[in-house]
Design a protein around this motif. Structure first.
Motif, PDB file in Angstrom:
ATOM      1  N   GLY A 108      14.494  14.192  12.423  1.00 49.74           N
ATOM      2  CA  GLY A 108      13.171  13.258  12.520  1.00 49.74           C
ATOM      3  C   GLY A 108      12.425  14.300  11.344  1.00 49.74           C
ATOM      4  O   GLY A 108      11.089  14.014  11.046  1.00 49.74           O
ATOM      5  N   GLU A 109      13.170  14.939  10.256  1.00 45.90           N
ATOM      6  CA  GLU A 109      12.099  15.459   9.331  1.00 45.90           C
ATOM      7  C   GLU A 109      12.128  14.409   7.989  1.00 45.90           C
ATOM      8  O   GLU A 109      11.261  14.651   7.150  1.00 45.90           O
ATOM      9  N   ILE A 110      12.871  13.517   7.933  1.00 46.00           N
ATOM     10  CA  ILE A 110      12.715  12.235   7.107  1.00 46.00           C
ATOM     11  C   ILE A 110      12.856  10.957   8.213  1.00 46.00           C
ATOM     12  O   ILE A 110      13.504  11.021   9.130  1.00 46.00           O
ATOM     13  N   ALA A 111      11.995  10.052   7.884  1.00 46.97           N
ATOM     14  CA  ALA A 111      11.785   8.908   8.716  1.00 46.97           C
ATOM     15  C   ALA A 111      12.684   8.115   8.718  1.00 46.97           C
ATOM     16  O   ALA A 111      13.033   7.145   9.928  1.00 46.97           O
ATOM     17  N   GLY A 112      13.657   7.715   7.401  1.00 48.86           N
ATOM     18  CA  GLY A 112      14.624   6.658   7.541  1.00 48.86           C
ATOM     19  C   GLY A 112      15.351   6.633   6.257  1.00 48.86           C
ATOM     20  O   GLY A 112      14.854   7.410   5.349  1.00 48.86           O
ATOM     21  N   ALA A 113      16.444   6.107   6.146  1.00 47.39           N
ATOM     22  CA  ALA A 113      17.027   5.886   5.021  1.00 47.39           C
ATOM     23  C   ALA A 113      17.885   4.677   4.788  1.00 47.39           C
ATOM     24  O   ALA A 113      18.451   3.884   5.879  1.00 47.39           O
ATOM     25  N   GLY A 114      17.973   4.037   3.792  1.00 46.83           N
ATOM     26  CA  GLY A 114      18.884   2.695   3.608  1.00 46.83           C
ATOM     27  C   GLY A 114      19.940   3.071   2.272  1.00 46.83           C
ATOM     28  O   GLY A 114      19.512   3.418   1.219  1.00 46.83           O
ATOM     29  N   SER A 160       7.193  11.118   7.179  1.00 48.56           N
ATOM     30  CA  SER A 160       7.257   9.586   7.125  1.00 48.56           C
ATOM     31  C   SER A 160       7.889   9.078   6.058  1.00 48.56           C
ATOM     32  O   SER A 160       8.126   7.561   5.985  1.00 48.56           O
ATOM     33  N   ALA A 161       8.648   9.703   5.225  1.00 53.58           N
ATOM     34  CA  ALA A 161       9.185   9.059   3.905  1.00 53.58           C
ATOM     35  C   ALA A 161      10.495   8.632   4.356  1.00 53.58           C
ATOM     36  O   ALA A 161      11.248   8.857   5.269  1.00 53.58           O
ATOM     37  N   GLY A 194       0.708  -1.285   0.021  1.00 57.03           N
ATOM     38  CA  GLY A 194       0.194  -0.084   0.078  1.00 57.03           C
ATOM     39  C   GLY A 194       0.717   1.222   0.056  1.00 57.03           C
ATOM     40  O   GLY A 194       0.348   2.469  -0.238  1.00 57.03           O
ATOM     41  N   ARG A 195       2.095   1.187   0.037  1.00 56.69           N
ATOM     42  CA  ARG A 195       3.026   2.385   0.160  1.00 56.69           C
ATOM     43  C   ARG A 195       3.257   2.854  -1.287  1.00 56.69           C
ATOM     44  O   ARG A 195       3.303   1.995  -2.097  1.00 56.69           O
TER      45      ARG A 195
END
Length: 330
Positions: A261-267, A237-238, A152-153
């Motif tokens: 905390g302005e972007i939720a995460g990164a890989g 939440s991106a 769903g994302r």
């Protein structure tokens, strides 16, 4: 080629998989690097001066100054890898040196790693792993390590080439809604087959998607394509994923936003300054960092070597190497 020798002298800068090195030694006058010692500029110059073919890797910077010292013997740089932004192709062409690469063989492996990073970041796998390895888990809890559902994302793919399309196929199988931005739009039948939504505006796509995955080459036009301004368009939440080239993202801006905390995460599997990842990234629990492992499969590395061998064999036979890079396409 060397006088009195019908086989080209081929200098390989890094240790390659054993099957590849065995084939090279059988077909060419191969000078290998069995200790996998990282070569300095002096070593590279010496190799280039005594060889007909140089087989460099991503860790070797072949710039104009280095090529100016190569001497007249070197005629082919058969790169072990698809990306050639570490090689000054135009300067090589001016000196009559051809450059080849190994395109197409790493598509599936890199797409697999992209999906692995998407899952690892959104489901907080490394956080759970760290707790288990430290022996700090005190049992199941309803609110522990809550991540997000993949299905769903909205996935926004930046660059819809071979790897981008392979990622799209995988993402669709996970129930993701796939969007993309590309220099040119794909044919309608290809979009329909992959279930793609095209965005002419990168800014608009960034503002509306949940996961951004980078799949463009590093060129002057793509340097900091994901700039501080564009990163600020992302939802809080991106998640940002990069298995392509580190220079495409403003790494300092990304780091600041992740810390705030302005972007939720990164890989991330690639970094703006080669193997030197921003040290502030290493302390963040919402970031998964890998050491450029996207193409690191036994099968992929051997297939890369096979392409290098075919390019060298074509050169030795007086034919055009199949993966010859034209300077004007860079």
């Amino acid at each position: 080629m060397g006088e009195g020798n019908s086989r080209p002298h081929v200098a390989v800068t890094r240790r390659l998989p054993d099957p590849v090195q065995s084939r090279m030694a059988a077909q060419f006058d191969a000078e290998l690097n069995p200790q996998d010692r990282r070569l300095d500029r002096g070593d590279l110059v010496a190799l280039m001066q005594r060889s007909d073919v140089l087989v460099p890797a991503l860790s070797d910077r072949i710039d104009a100054d280095l090529l100016a010292e190569a001497g007249p013997r070197l005629k082919l740089i058969a790169n072990y890898g698809a990306g050639v932004d570490h090689i000054n192709v135009a300067a090589a062409a001016e000196r009559g040196i051809h450059v080849t690469n190994t395109p197409g063989v790493l598509t599936e492996d890199t797409a697999d790693m992209t999906m692995a990073l998407i899952i690892a970041v959104t489901r907080r796998l490394t956080e759970g792993l760290a707790v288990m390895q430290a022996g700090q888990w005190d049992g199941w809890s309803p609110n522990a390590f809550l991540g997000g559902r993949i299905g769903g994302r909205k996935l926004g793919i930046l660059g819809m080439g071979r790897i981008g399309q392979a990622v799209a196929r995988r993402a669709a199988a996970f129930g993701m809604e796939v969007h993309y931005h590309n220099r040119t739009r794909l044919p309608a039948d290809c979009e329909a087959k992959l279930g793609l939504t095209w965005w002419d505006s990168l800014d608009q796509m960034l503002a509306r998607t949940d996961v951004i995955s980078v799949h463009v080459a590093h060129t002057p036009a793509t340097f900091h394509l994901l700039s501080a301004r564009r990163l600020k368009l992302l939802k809080p939440s991106a998640v940002v994923i990069n298995t392509s080239r580190g220079e495409v993202i403003d790494e300092n801006a990304l780091t600041r936003m992740l810390r705030a905390g302005e972007i939720a995460g990164a890989g991330l599997d690639v970094y703006e300054h080669g193997h030197e990842a921003n040290p502030r990234l290493r302390n963040l629990s919402n970031v998964v960092l890998l050491p450029h492992m996207g193409s690191a499969t036994v099968e992929g590395r051997i297939e890369m070597g096979e392409k290098v061998i075919r390019n060298i064999a074509a050169y030795a036979a007086g034919e055009t190497p199949p993966d010859l890079i034209q300077p004007w396409t860079i």
